[in-house]
Enzyme design. Structure first.
Site, PDB file in Angstrom:
ATOM      1  N   ASP A  23      14.687   1.809  -2.733  1.00  0.00           N
ATOM      2  CA  ASP A  23      15.011   0.347  -1.886  1.00  0.00           C
ATOM      3  C   ASP A  23      15.573  -0.367  -3.349  1.00  0.00           C
ATOM      4  O   ASP A  23      16.532  -1.219  -2.313  1.00  0.00           O
ATOM      5  CB  ASP A  23      14.411  -0.209  -1.246  1.00  0.00           C
ATOM      6  CG  ASP A  23      14.688   0.101   0.280  1.00  0.00           C
ATOM      7  OD1 ASP A  23      15.400   1.002   0.560  1.00  0.00           O
ATOM      8  OD2 ASP A  23      14.196  -0.611   1.398  1.00  0.00           O
ATOM      9  N   ASP A  64       2.104   4.132  -3.598  1.00  0.00           N
ATOM     10  CA  ASP A  64       2.655   2.949  -4.160  1.00  0.00           C
ATOM     11  C   ASP A  64       3.418   3.582  -5.599  1.00  0.00           C
ATOM     12  O   ASP A  64       2.762   4.479  -5.866  1.00  0.00           O
ATOM     13  CB  ASP A  64       1.966   1.515  -4.315  1.00  0.00           C
ATOM     14  CG  ASP A  64       1.362   0.783  -2.339  1.00  0.00           C
ATOM     15  OD1 ASP A  64       2.572   1.106  -1.974  1.00  0.00           O
ATOM     16  OD2 ASP A  64       0.877   0.131  -2.974  1.00  0.00           O
ATOM     17  N   ASP A  72       2.848   1.960  -8.632  1.00  0.00           N
ATOM     18  CA  ASP A  72       1.692   2.037  -9.587  1.00  0.00           C
ATOM     19  C   ASP A  72       0.118   2.862  -9.136  1.00  0.00           C
ATOM     20  O   ASP A  72      -0.176   2.564  -9.504  1.00  0.00           O
ATOM     21  CB  ASP A  72       1.804   0.433  -9.616  1.00  0.00           C
ATOM     22  CG  ASP A  72       1.121  -0.424  -8.167  1.00  0.00           C
ATOM     23  OD1 ASP A  72       1.311   0.354  -7.360  1.00  0.00           O
ATOM     24  OD2 ASP A  72       0.496  -1.050  -8.863  1.00  0.00           O
ATOM     25  N   ASP A 128       0.815  -1.471   7.173  1.00  0.00           N
ATOM     26  CA  ASP A 128      -0.123  -0.090   6.942  1.00  0.00           C
ATOM     27  C   ASP A 128      -1.442   0.006   8.167  1.00  0.00           C
ATOM     28  O   ASP A 128      -1.467   0.550   9.652  1.00  0.00           O
ATOM     29  CB  ASP A 128      -1.096  -0.087   5.655  1.00  0.00           C
ATOM     30  CG  ASP A 128      -1.001  -1.497   5.394  1.00  0.00           C
ATOM     31  OD1 ASP A 128      -0.720  -2.400   6.059  1.00  0.00           O
ATOM     32  OD2 ASP A 128      -1.526  -1.801   3.830  1.00  0.00           O
TER      33      ASP A 128
END
Length: 753
Positions: A176, A242, A244, A339
């Site tokens: 994004d 994600d 990380d 979520d």
């Protein structure tokens, strides 16, 4: 029949509580209450110390604790409220009473959630031509906004290296930060950075074997980013990580088989596991000694939710069924916690979820206190948005147990009102002589102290291995001061919060006070003055000594927590750019014609520590020696390394090696080294799961509070210039919003939009 029985359990739970309430709501004198309380606490101690913990013993101890708590609630209701004719005392007195009763409701909801935590044995699908042919296709989504290429390289390399048939696995980077909207921006700086990022990440994906995807516009944050990828991909299952969150090699082997066992399964969630400490753990020096803060949720609560069919999506480290998502139009984006909202929607449609309690990813937590508050503000606002806009009590299709579970998760985030009320309440009497709590010292000891003791014992029994005494109070207090404004913003306008990234990977050059420390210093000073003033009043006002002693003790407890919080906002230097993971992997270090057998003892994305085997110290390679590190059993090429230093320890000499200019494709070898064996994560987690008991934990907190107060006040007296973090990589899963400041929470998270 099973569904009917399951739906009856919450009713039976409520009827049991009603019966218990009737039993405990019997008026008795103070002396009799002391006897009852002593009996209940003694019974809890006997159960605590009488052998291995079974579900029956767990339920009985909970019943005894609830009896003690119920006795307090009854006495508090009928005997302690100020007279209604005295409004100065009555209004704050009723407010405190209401907050206490609400806290008990939250306690009851949480006890229902963890009534019977489910443990799913971790098992993996077998590898082989026959079994692999039956496996579903999997698309891996790695959403990103402005994370560094270095961080993304590790995650993508780990995802691509997962043990799964290559023709059934595709890894997508959902960027994004390189959307058409950004690349065509009227701002030339934004456009330049977006175009540069797109070219760089496209090349990275090509070299690693991933697919780069960017959408047209930055809308609906992370949910919008994920939804934009759905029609452009086709896998049966979707794994979300994600940016990380690097998965271990057998992540898919240990999760996808659940979908073959249940055609209505939409989610398999695994715990989030972190290689670095959060600001509380880091600044108090407790990272390797104390269970992580999220262990209480992932180690007990999520297992409890799973037993009621309410384990929910946590944004990453999960696998979802595509067809389930398509039935509800993709990931939900009404709130900024897409979520949990997505799971709520799918549970309401009759889809089911499972939770596998084994760490299968390694991620990063925010390092600075400001970024920590920013992250929690987003969680808090998102969960409250769900409560206001999609209240689980009114979502069709949920079971009663699921409604209670979602209600518990949402209402929990109102804790700032409770925590700050309990911190302020004793000050009203100490400073202003407001008698909002009508009780003698004997009654206070017989009811209130028993209630607190039973509550602490219950919490330690249920969560002792994953949460030490008074640590929950600390985490709640340090968040409460800033979350109050975040909550107010949601209540004022439930649609006002926006998704803001959480800063990760910050480096702090020197110890310093957080720029958010001022209110904590001020409140600590107020509590300290209150303690001294209470002692003076106790000496000067003999007729008020009982109440002063009781409320003074309450204030001292608050002072201990506030002192500990000063250690949290006194930030320690963080110079380590890459977090290390302890492992044990055999290999060989080749330098020139010499091959040295070694064991790799820890690893990061930038280097390793190795222990040479059977080699004399004099023959060890010198600093700056260049060689190649190969791993036993690895399918990947060796790694070019340079020897940086010798590290003596009790077992001999280790060598610190730094990787040399690794190409993206070589990061697959690093990923194989770091994440080939999930047991390294499990071992580290288990090493921290140590119960210290109520007494030991309380003594620790008092000692840490004193040390933290001295350290923080010393920094405040010196008034150093705040250090600026020298780098930051923001957390994954953001889209369409600018990152928050590394040292302050997002403005929209704590104020009105």
């Amino acid at each position: 029949m099973r569904k009917i029985i399951s739906s009856m359990v919450p009713v039976a739970w409520l009827l049991s509580l009603l019966g218990l309430g009737i039993a405990v709501a019997q008026p008795v004198g103070t002396n009799s209450q002391v006897l009852i309380a002593a009996t209940l606490v003694a019974g809890m101690l006997v159960l605590w110390m009488s052998g291995p913990r079974s579900n029956e013993r767990r339920l009985l101890l909970m019943a005894l604790a609830l009896a003690a708590i119920g006795r307090y609630a009854y006495w508090r209701t009928v005997s302690t409220l100020p007279d209604s004719s005295d409004l100065a005392n009555f209004i704050p007195g009723v407010a405190l009473y209401a907050v206490e009763m609400f806290a008990m409701v939250i306690l009851l909801l949480s006890l229902f959630v963890v009534l019977k935590p489910k443990s799913r044995p971790a098992r993996a699908t077998m590898a082989g031509p026959a079994s692999d042919a039956a496996l579903p296709t999997v698309d891996v989504f790695v959403p990103t906004y402005n994370e560094s290429a270095e961080l993304l390289t590790v995650t993508l390399a780990a995802a691509i290296s997962m043990d799964y048939p290559a023709d059934k696995l595709t890894v997508y980077l959902l960027d994004d930060g390189g959307t058409d909207e950004k690349r065509l921006s009227a701002d030339p700086v934004v456009a330049h950075e977006a175009n540069l990022r797109q070219r760089m990440l496209t090349k990275l994906c090509d070299e690693l074997g991933a697919v780069y995807l960017a959408r047209e516009k930055n809308v609906s944050a992370k949910a919008g980013n994920l939804n934009a990828a759905l029609p452009r991909t086709s896998g049966d299952l979707i794994a979300v990580f994600d940016a990380d969150h690097a998965p271990v090699r057998d992540f898919l082997r240990k999760t996808v088989h659940h979908f073959a066992e249940d055609a209505k399964l939409f989610l398999v969630q695994t715990p989030h596991f972190f290689l670095n400490p959060d600001p509380i753990e880091k600044n108090l020096g407790l990272f390797k000694r104390m269970p992580s803060e999220n262990e209480m949720f992932y180690g007990v609560v999520q297992r409890g939710l799973d037993s009621w069919g309410a384990a929910y999506f946590c944004g990453s480290a999960a696998v979802l069924r595509r067809t389930a998502l398509e039935t509800v139009g993709g990931f939900s984006g009404t709130s900024i916690t897409e979520d949990c909202e997505t799971a709520l929607t799918l549970h309401g449609r009759g889809w089911r979820s499972r939770y596998v309690d084994q760490p299968l990813i390694a991620g990063l937590q925010p390092e600075t206190f400001g970024s920590f508050i920013g992250q929690r503000s987003r969680w808090c606002q998102g969960m409250l948005q769900i409560m206001l806009l999609k209240n689980p009590l009114f979502v069709r299709g949920l079971t009663m147990a699921q409604r209670i579970c979602y209600l518990s998760s949402g209402l929990f985030w109102l804790f700032p009102f409770m925590r700050l009320t309990f911190m302020v309440a004793p000050l009203l009497f100490i400073f202003f002589d407001l008698r909002i709590y009508q009780a003698s010292l004997q009654e206070f000891l017989a009811y209130t102290c028993t209630y607190m003791l039973a509550n602490v014992m219950l919490q330690n029994y249920l969560y002792g291995d994953v949460r030490w005494p008074w640590i929950s109070e600390l985490y709640e207090y340090v968040q409460s001061i800033y979350l109050i404004r975040a909550i107010a913003a949601v209540i004022r306008n439930p649609r006002s919060p926006i998704f803001a990234v959480t800063a990760k990977g910050a480096l702090i050059e020197q110890d310093r006070l957080s720029t958010l420390a001022r209110p904590y210093l001020m409140f600590f000073c107020v509590l300290l003055v209150a303690t001294l003033w209470c002692a003076a009043r106790w000496y000067l006002e003999p007729t008020s000594r009982d109440l002063l002693l009781a409320l003074g003790g309450w204030n001292v407890l608050n002072l201990v927590v506030a002192g500990l919080a000063l250690g949290v906002v006194t930030e320690r230097a963080e110079r380590r750019r890459n977090q290390r993971l302890s492992i044990s992997r055999k290999g060989a270090l080749n330098i020139g014609e010499t091959a040295i057998d070694v064991v790799v003892e820890d690893v990061s994305s930038s280097g390793v520590r190795i222990r040479p085997l059977g080699l004399e110290t004099a023959k060890l390679p010198k600093a700056a020696s260049i060689g190649t590190l190969t791993l036993d059993g690895s399918r990947q090429a060796g790694l070019a390394v340079v020897v940086r230093r010798r590290i003596p320890d009790a077992r001999g000499i280790c060598l610190g090696l730094e990787f040399m200019a690794l190409a993206p494709s070589q990061m697959r070898t690093v990923a194989d080294l770091m994440y080939a064996d999930a047991s390294a994560l499990s071992s580290f987690r288990e090493s921290r799961r140590k119960s210290v008991g109520v007494v030991g934990g309380s003594l620790n907190v008092i000692r840490w509070s004193i040390e933290s107060s001295v350290r923080a006040l010393g920094h405040a007296a010196r008034r150093p210039e705040p250090a600026t973090p020298i780098t930051a990589a923001n957390d994954a899963g953001t889209a369409g919003n600018a990152p928050s400041s590394i040292d302050s929470p997002p403005r929209d998270a704590i104020s009105a939009a």
